[in-house]
Design a protein around this motif. Structure first.
Motif, PDB file in Angstrom:
ATOM      1  N   ARG A 228       0.838  -1.207   0.000  1.00  0.00           N
ATOM      2  CA  ARG A 228       0.000   0.000   0.000  1.00  0.00           C
ATOM      3  C   ARG A 228       0.876   1.262   0.000  1.00  0.00           C
ATOM      4  O   ARG A 228       0.548   2.262  -0.655  1.00  0.00           O
ATOM      5  N   ILE A 229       1.983   1.223   0.758  1.00  0.00           N
ATOM      6  CA  ILE A 229       2.886   2.380   0.803  1.00  0.00           C
ATOM      7  C   ILE A 229       3.477   2.646  -0.583  1.00  0.00           C
ATOM      8  O   ILE A 229       3.497   3.777  -1.071  1.00  0.00           O
ATOM      9  N   LEU A 230       3.961   1.593  -1.237  1.00  0.00           N
ATOM     10  CA  LEU A 230       4.573   1.757  -2.553  1.00  0.00           C
ATOM     11  C   LEU A 230       3.558   2.210  -3.597  1.00  0.00           C
ATOM     12  O   LEU A 230       3.874   3.000  -4.489  1.00  0.00           O
ATOM     13  N   GLU A 231       2.360   1.718  -3.475  1.00  0.00           N
ATOM     14  CA  GLU A 231       1.327   2.136  -4.430  1.00  0.00           C
ATOM     15  C   GLU A 231       1.021   3.625  -4.264  1.00  0.00           C
ATOM     16  O   GLU A 231       0.847   4.354  -5.234  1.00  0.00           O
ATOM     17  N   TYR A 232       0.982   4.079  -3.020  1.00  0.00           N
ATOM     18  CA  TYR A 232       0.715   5.497  -2.766  1.00  0.00           C
ATOM     19  C   TYR A 232       1.867   6.364  -3.280  1.00  0.00           C
ATOM     20  O   TYR A 232       1.648   7.486  -3.744  1.00  0.00           O
ATOM     21  N   PRO A 358      11.269  13.345   6.602  1.00  0.00           N
ATOM     22  CA  PRO A 358      10.841  14.054   7.807  1.00  0.00           C
ATOM     23  C   PRO A 358       9.684  13.298   8.440  1.00  0.00           C
ATOM     24  O   PRO A 358       8.845  12.734   7.745  1.00  0.00           O
ATOM     25  N   THR A 359       9.644  13.276   9.753  1.00  0.00           N
ATOM     26  CA  THR A 359       8.644  12.477  10.461  1.00  0.00           C
ATOM     27  C   THR A 359       7.221  12.843  10.058  1.00  0.00           C
ATOM     28  O   THR A 359       6.375  11.983   9.848  1.00  0.00           O
ATOM     29  N   VAL A 360       6.931  14.132   9.947  1.00  0.00           N
ATOM     30  CA  VAL A 360       5.557  14.554   9.633  1.00  0.00           C
ATOM     31  C   VAL A 360       5.130  14.011   8.283  1.00  0.00           C
ATOM     32  O   VAL A 360       4.043  13.442   8.121  1.00  0.00           O
ATOM     33  N   THR A 361       5.982  14.170   7.266  1.00  0.00           N
ATOM     34  CA  THR A 361       5.636  13.701   5.927  1.00  0.00           C
ATOM     35  C   THR A 361       5.458  12.196   5.910  1.00  0.00           C
ATOM     36  O   THR A 361       4.516  11.670   5.320  1.00  0.00           O
ATOM     37  N   TRP A 362       6.354  11.476   6.535  1.00  0.00           N
ATOM     38  CA  TRP A 362       6.263  10.021   6.588  1.00  0.00           C
ATOM     39  C   TRP A 362       4.997   9.593   7.334  1.00  0.00           C
ATOM     40  O   TRP A 362       4.299   8.676   6.909  1.00  0.00           O
ATOM     41  N   GLY A 363       4.694  10.278   8.397  1.00  0.00           N
ATOM     42  CA  GLY A 363       3.467   9.961   9.134  1.00  0.00           C
ATOM     43  C   GLY A 363       2.222  10.186   8.292  1.00  0.00           C
ATOM     44  O   GLY A 363       1.251   9.429   8.362  1.00  0.00           O
ATOM     45  N   ARG A 364       2.255  11.236   7.474  1.00  0.00           N
ATOM     46  CA  ARG A 364       1.105  11.514   6.611  1.00  0.00           C
ATOM     47  C   ARG A 364       0.928  10.411   5.571  1.00  0.00           C
ATOM     48  O   ARG A 364      -0.195  10.009   5.244  1.00  0.00           O
ATOM     49  N   ILE A 365       2.047   9.901   5.071  1.00  0.00           N
ATOM     50  CA  ILE A 365       1.976   8.815   4.086  1.00  0.00           C
ATOM     51  C   ILE A 365       1.323   7.592   4.709  1.00  0.00           C
ATOM     52  O   ILE A 365       0.407   6.984   4.126  1.00  0.00           O
TER      53      ILE A 365
END
Length: 453
Positions: A228-232, A358-365
């Motif tokens: 799911r992460i890679l697809e996004y 960055p933590t925020v961006t990764w968390g949003r993903i």
């Protein structure tokens, strides 16, 4: 009531004719400059300004300057002070230094031997311990003081927030080491044995033991979560490749930031980990241990990431970077980074600090694809966990990840080690081909690189 002695005219002439000899509080004072000192050194001789005393002081000052010129001070400062001002040296010897003075003195003595991260770590320890116990004379520090400090640091008393038990243990252990050095030198001078109060305080329980750069809780991503992460990320080629690279190589984030094409041998299908990124110097540093400097065998999935990155960054000119080696020696190396991002002005830049996201961006993903949050470092754990689940030899996994032996692998990833051990690289690569869903960036997506991470 202080009485001022009247100086004779002859004495005044003698005084004026002797540069570096002055009156201070109606006593003779010599002024001279020591090697390496920017300000002159002033010492009172506690003598009345009589003619015989002025002549004596002038001769003494001449001898002092002569000894400085011929290197007595530079070669043996203690002998210099003992010769000219023995009472002052004796007075200093009788003064017991405070714990703060001892810790900072030993810290400064060893500073040149440490890396930037060790300098900061010991600096925090010395500063923290000195804040609470630094005022005590070193011979009056007791184990009860250290236990009380341990409680205060753990509870957060007098601090903005409590410290983790692991951090408290580290600070006390580092302070113990510095104090040990002082007590050992003191014992050699006095022929006595001194006890270290820090040694008498048991360390706080931390649970299991882990290396400095490992999470205490291993929470790898499942194949479905990674899919799911890679697809996004299909429309964001750089992040897509970074996720795949971390999960198929197990490299640390700082190692990825430092990775250059000069480290890659496509014919041998290996990557040599030579450097790590240093936030302290904004440059490169050597891996923390000799085992961190390693050669990683590439899985086919990792080799595919390199094949996709080479047209993007493989042709770029190298950047001159500073490498901090042991004992803070530095050298310049020309490096062509593999993973770069494209700024808003179209200029390629290195990844930020020692994190790939960055933590925020990764968390949003993760939030967008309904995956429970864990930091990007868990992608490294995912590599190890999947490798062991597919029967890779734990020793091989340890070498791939930069551990000295498989003790950490057994402790951290033990529940993923099956009973039957199989051959590593090729077998693992073929198994992961079917085990892990893989989603390539779709044609016509965002241009390689991105404005920000």
């Amino acid at each position: 009531m202080r009485t001022t002695m009247k100086i004779t005219k002859k004495a005044e002439k003698l005084l004026a004719a002797t540069p570096g000899l002055h009156l201070h509080n109606n006593k003779l004072r010599v002024v001279f400059r020591l090697p390496g000192e920017t300000k002159p050194t002033k010492r009172s001789l506690k003598l009345e300004p009589t003619e015989p005393n002025i002549l004596f002081a002038a001769n003494k000052l001449g001898t002092i300057k002569q000894d400085i010129t011929f290197g007595l001070y530079s070669n043996d400062p203690e002998a210099f002070w003992l010769k000219h001002f023995p009472e002052e040296l004796q007075s200093k010897a009788e003064q017991t230094p405070t714990l703060k003075e001892v810790l900072y003195a030993k810290y400064n003595d060893l500073l040149y031997t440490w890396s930037g991260s060790s300098q900061r770590s010991y600096g925090y320890a010395v500063s923290t311990v000195s804040q609470y116990l630094g005022h005590l004379p070193v011979d009056q520090v007791r184990s009860s003081h250290v236990r009380e400090l341990q409680k205060k640091l753990l509870s957060g008393e007098d601090r903005h927030k409590p410290l983790a038990s692991r951090t408290v243990n580290m600070y006390l252990k580092q302070s113990q080491y510095l104090l040990d050095l002082y007590l050992e030198e003191l014992g050699e001078r006095t022929n006595q044995i001194y006890s270290n109060p820090f040694k008498k305080v048991p360390a706080l329980k931390e649970g299991r033991s882990f290396s400095d750069d490992e999470d205490q809780d291993v929470y790898p991503f499942s194949p479905q979560e990674l899919s799911r992460i890679l697809e996004y990320l299909a429309k964001n080629p750089l992040k897509h490749r970074l996720v795949r690279w971390m999960v198929y190589t197990g490299m640390r984030p700082g190692e990825i930031v430092a990775l250059a094409w000069e480290d890659i041998d496509l014919e041998a299908n290996v990557v040599k980990v030579r450097y790590n990124y240093s936030r302290h110097s904004n440059g490169l540093k050597l891996p923390k241990t000799t085992h961190g400097r390693r050669t990683i065998e590439l899985l086919p999935q990792a080799a595919e990431v390199l094949a996709e990155m080479f047209p993007v960054t493989g042709h770029l000119p190298g950047e001159l970077m500073t490498v901090t080696e042991h004992y803070n020696k530095t050298k310049e190396v020309l490096r062509r980074n593999v993973f770069l991002y494209r700024s808003s002005k179209g200029v390629f830049r290195r990844l930020h600090e020692n994190l790939t996201f960055p933590t925020v961006t990764w968390g949003r993903i993760l939030n967008k694809v309904d995956v429970p949050y864990r930091r990007p470092y868990q992608l490294r754990h995912t590599y190890a966990s999947w490798a062991l689940m597919n029967g890779a030899d734990p020793m091989w996994v340890a070498r791939q990840m930069g551990h000295s032996d498989w003790g950490v692998i057994r402790t951290v990833y033990g529940k993923w080690i099956p009973q039957a051990m199989q051959s590593p690289a090729q077998l693992l690569g073929s198994k992961l081909g079917g085990f892990v869903p893989y989603t390539s960036p779709k044609p016509g997506t965002q241009e390689d690189g991105e404005k920000s991470l």
